[in-house]
Design a protein around this motif. Structure first.
Motif, PDB file in Angstrom:
ATOM      1  N   LYS A   1      20.162  -3.444  -7.960  1.00 33.80           N
ATOM      2  CA  LYS A   1      21.007  -2.478  -8.647  1.00 33.80           C
ATOM      3  C   LYS A   1      20.318  -1.928  -9.900  1.00 33.80           C
ATOM      4  O   LYS A   1      19.719  -2.673 -10.671  1.00 33.80           O
ATOM      5  N   GLY A   2      20.419  -0.619 -10.063  1.00 27.46           N
ATOM      6  CA  GLY A   2      19.873   0.026 -11.245  1.00 27.46           C
ATOM      7  C   GLY A   2      18.384   0.294 -11.208  1.00 27.46           C
ATOM      8  O   GLY A   2      17.840   0.873 -12.161  1.00 27.46           O
ATOM      9  N   ARG A   3      17.716  -0.110 -10.125  1.00 33.00           N
ATOM     10  CA  ARG A   3      16.255   0.060 -10.097  1.00 33.00           C
ATOM     11  C   ARG A   3      15.836   1.426  -9.561  1.00 33.00           C
ATOM     12  O   ARG A   3      14.793   1.951  -9.942  1.00 33.00           O
ATOM     13  N   TYR A   4      16.650   2.030  -8.701  1.00 34.62           N
ATOM     14  CA  TYR A   4      16.201   3.210  -7.964  1.00 34.62           C
ATOM     15  C   TYR A   4      16.780   4.494  -8.556  1.00 34.62           C
ATOM     16  O   TYR A   4      17.886   4.505  -9.111  1.00 34.62           O
ATOM     17  N   ARG A   5      16.032   5.562  -8.385  1.00 36.79           N
ATOM     18  CA  ARG A   5      16.502   6.876  -8.798  1.00 36.79           C
ATOM     19  C   ARG A   5      17.465   7.421  -7.746  1.00 36.79           C
ATOM     20  O   ARG A   5      17.504   6.951  -6.607  1.00 36.79           O
ATOM     21  N   GLU A   6      18.247   8.418  -8.120  1.00 37.29           N
ATOM     22  CA  GLU A   6      19.142   9.055  -7.162  1.00 37.29           C
ATOM     23  C   GLU A   6      18.333   9.610  -5.992  1.00 37.29           C
ATOM     24  O   GLU A   6      17.182  10.041  -6.173  1.00 37.29           O
ATOM     25  N   PRO A   7      18.885   9.597  -4.769  1.00 32.71           N
ATOM     26  CA  PRO A   7      18.136  10.114  -3.610  1.00 32.71           C
ATOM     27  C   PRO A   7      17.638  11.539  -3.848  1.00 32.71           C
ATOM     28  O   PRO A   7      18.433  12.443  -4.125  1.00 32.71           O
ATOM     29  N   HIS A   8      16.326  11.691  -3.744  1.00 32.51           N
ATOM     30  CA  HIS A   8      15.712  13.001  -4.008  1.00 32.51           C
ATOM     31  C   HIS A   8      14.470  13.244  -3.152  1.00 32.51           C
ATOM     32  O   HIS A   8      13.965  14.371  -3.100  1.00 32.51           O
ATOM     33  N   ARG A   9      13.985  12.237  -2.468  1.00 30.51           N
ATOM     34  CA  ARG A   9      12.698  12.332  -1.793  1.00 30.51           C
ATOM     35  C   ARG A   9      12.861  12.790  -0.350  1.00 30.51           C
ATOM     36  O   ARG A   9      13.798  12.407   0.344  1.00 30.51           O
ATOM     37  N   ALA A  10      11.942  13.638   0.071  1.00 29.39           N
ATOM     38  CA  ALA A  10      11.837  14.057   1.472  1.00 29.39           C
ATOM     39  C   ALA A  10      10.608  13.370   2.045  1.00 29.39           C
ATOM     40  O   ALA A  10       9.492  13.568   1.544  1.00 29.39           O
ATOM     41  N   ILE A  11      10.791  12.548   3.092  1.00 31.47           N
ATOM     42  CA  ILE A  11       9.718  11.681   3.584  1.00 31.47           C
ATOM     43  C   ILE A  11       9.492  11.907   5.071  1.00 31.47           C
ATOM     44  O   ILE A  11      10.440  11.946   5.860  1.00 31.47           O
ATOM     45  N   TYR A  12       8.223  12.049   5.432  1.00 31.98           N
ATOM     46  CA  TYR A  12       7.842  12.080   6.841  1.00 31.98           C
ATOM     47  C   TYR A  12       7.091  10.789   7.139  1.00 31.98           C
ATOM     48  O   TYR A  12       6.071  10.478   6.493  1.00 31.98           O
ATOM     49  N   ILE A  13       7.570  10.015   8.135  1.00 39.80           N
ATOM     50  CA  ILE A  13       6.935   8.757   8.521  1.00 39.80           C
ATOM     51  C   ILE A  13       5.995   9.012   9.687  1.00 39.80           C
ATOM     52  O   ILE A  13       6.418   9.445  10.764  1.00 39.80           O
ATOM     53  N   THR A  14       4.717   8.736   9.488  1.00 40.63           N
ATOM     54  CA  THR A  14       3.741   8.944  10.554  1.00 40.63           C
ATOM     55  C   THR A  14       3.440   7.647  11.287  1.00 40.63           C
ATOM     56  O   THR A  14       3.450   6.565  10.685  1.00 40.63           O
ATOM     57  N   ARG A  15       3.196   7.767  12.604  1.00 39.78           N
ATOM     58  CA  ARG A  15       2.725   6.642  13.416  1.00 39.78           C
ATOM     59  C   ARG A  15       1.300   6.925  13.908  1.00 39.78           C
ATOM     60  O   ARG A  15       0.903   6.503  14.981  1.00 39.78           O
ATOM     61  N   GLY A  16       0.545   7.621  13.104  1.00 37.99           N
ATOM     62  CA  GLY A  16      -0.803   8.013  13.498  1.00 37.99           C
ATOM     63  C   GLY A  16      -1.730   6.851  13.760  1.00 37.99           C
ATOM     64  O   GLY A  16      -2.713   6.981  14.499  1.00 37.99           O
ATOM     65  N   ASP A  17      -1.451   5.697  13.157  1.00 32.17           N
ATOM     66  CA  ASP A  17      -2.311   4.526  13.359  1.00 32.17           C
ATOM     67  C   ASP A  17      -1.781   3.599  14.450  1.00 32.17           C
ATOM     68  O   ASP A  17      -2.292   2.500  14.644  1.00 32.17           O
ATOM     69  N   ALA A  18      -0.743   4.034  15.184  1.00 32.39           N
ATOM     70  CA  ALA A  18      -0.170   3.222  16.259  1.00 32.39           C
ATOM     71  C   ALA A  18      -0.919   3.477  17.569  1.00 32.39           C
ATOM     72  O   ALA A  18      -1.722   4.412  17.681  1.00 32.39           O
TER      73      ALA A  18
END
Length: 398
Positions: free
Chosen positions: A260-277
């Motif tokens: 609790k209290g550690r994270y900023r409000e949701p603001h990030r746009a993230i793309y998860i890559t599986r390029g190394d799979a």
């Protein structure tokens, strides 16, 4: 001149079709098939019963108990029943096990998967899972086909069995295994030692955050056969290996790892890559990465990222995009309203993360993608994403 008589040309096929029209014959055939499948278990049960006076607890098992509660009706242990609150948004699972924690003096743990053997040398089937649908029936458990069990190691005190199958898979570790610690916590019971895997980076990271020191862990392997003074047995957290996250499991993971209290409000746009799979890769990922980067997305590979960093990343995300994979397990840490867009290859359509989104009140979209393989056969689930469809979908939220 020849007559087209089915019985003359294909007698067995003809006879089979006729018998299928007779209900009694159909029922008899099913009983015969079931008897053939169960024959090895029945045979070993007889052998185990005959040899038990000679070989003792290292001989073949004498059968199984369908449930731990059935075994404990004899008054040979402790049973704490637990409850899981139903959520109308989340469809119930078939074969949902009861949630409980049991304490059984003198019980044993066999193999890395954590099969549990009662003191009467019978498998406790509801807390022992073999790893696939075929082996989900008690009589099909591999432990019931072993003629000789490994040497027994005695561990004093109260020992909790936490491990289950596929402990090295991040998804199953998070949703099938760690929640058993939550059930133990909920029961109010304690343990001196824990039988649980601690070999991979994410396993060690999570156990350290949960405050479980190495000197209280017993890491199981194929030769494990441990007898405890008292074995503490949390029930399986849900239908194991069914890719079906449970509400109580999600609640435990959030309470255990979100600070609790550690994270900023949701603001990030993230793309998860599986390029190394080695499978389920996006064939046109270079173009997809260019498209999402232009829209302000971070392109992230979760390999090598610490567990705490992954929790932070997903807790601060407002939208997450990527191919189906274990990385989406971290969506359990997302805030309600976070958008998940999952690429789903046509050869692997599963709803585990859609179910997770319902539990967490997330906004979920599945983008079904055509599979591509070098020889034209979809064997790796590698796929091509429709760039236009993805851009249109993202545009609703970014």
């Amino acid at each position: 001149m020849s007559l087209d008589i089915p019985f003359a040309s294909e007698p067995l096929i003809y006879l089979k079709r006729q018998l299928k029209r007779v209900p009694a014959a159909v029922r008899l055939a099913r009983l015969c098939k079931a008897a053939v499948r169960r024959a090895p278990c029945y045979a070993m049960r007889i052998v185990g019963t005959v040899l038990y006076p000679v070989l003792g607890d290292r001989g073949p098992l004498r059968g199984y108990h369908d449930s731990t509660s059935d075994y404990l009706r004899g008054g040979c242990g402790q049973y704490v029943a637990l409850t899981q609150h139903a959520d109308a948004m989340v469809p119930p699972d078939p074969f949902q096990p009861n949630l409980f924690v049991a304490v059984v003096p003198g019980a044993r743990v066999l193999s890395e998967s954590g099969a549990v053997i009662a003191p009467d040398h019978r498998l406790l089937a509801d807390v022992s899972w073999a790893g696939d649908k075929a082996a989900s029936q008690p009589w099909a458990h591999p432990a019931l086909r072993k003629f000789e069990l490994p040497p027994i190691q005695h561990v004093g005190g109260r020992v909790a069995i936490i491990n289950s199958i596929q402990a090295g898979n991040y998804y199953h570790w998070m949703f099938d295994i760690l929640p058993r610690l939550g059930l133990l916590q909920q029961s109010g019971l304690t343990a001196d030692r824990y039988i649980i895997s601690a070999t991979t980076g994410f396993q060690r990271d999570t156990l350290k955050l949960l405050g479980l020191p190495d000197d209280r862990l017993s890491v199981p392997d194929a030769g494990t056969h441990i007898r405890a003074d008292e074995l503490v047995i949390p029930s399986l957290s849900g239908p194991v290996f069914s890719l079906s996250p449970q509400q109580h499991a999600c609640a435990y993971l959030r309470s255990a790892f979100l600070q609790k209290g550690r994270y900023r409000e949701p603001h990030r746009a993230i793309y998860i890559t599986r390029g190394d799979a080695t499978h389920r890769r996006v064939i046109n990922e270079a173009e997809i990465c260019d498209d999402v980067a232009a829209l302000g997305f971070e392109v992230v590979s979760l390999s090598g990222v610490s567990f705490s960093r992954q929790v932070e990343m997903f807790a601060e995300a407002k939208i997450i995009v990527g191919p189906h994979g274990a990385g989406f397990t971290n969506a359990v840490f997302c805030d309600p309203g976070t958008v998940l867009i999952e690429f789903m290859p046509t050869g692997r359509v599963v709803d585990c993360f859609e179910r997770l989104a319902r539990i967490g009140r997330l906004t979920y979209h599945s983008l079904v993608c055509a599979e591509i393989d070098t020889d034209g056969r979809p064997v790796t689930n590698d796929h091509v994403v429709d760039r236009s469809a993805l851009r249109d979908l993202i545009a609703r939220y970014v």
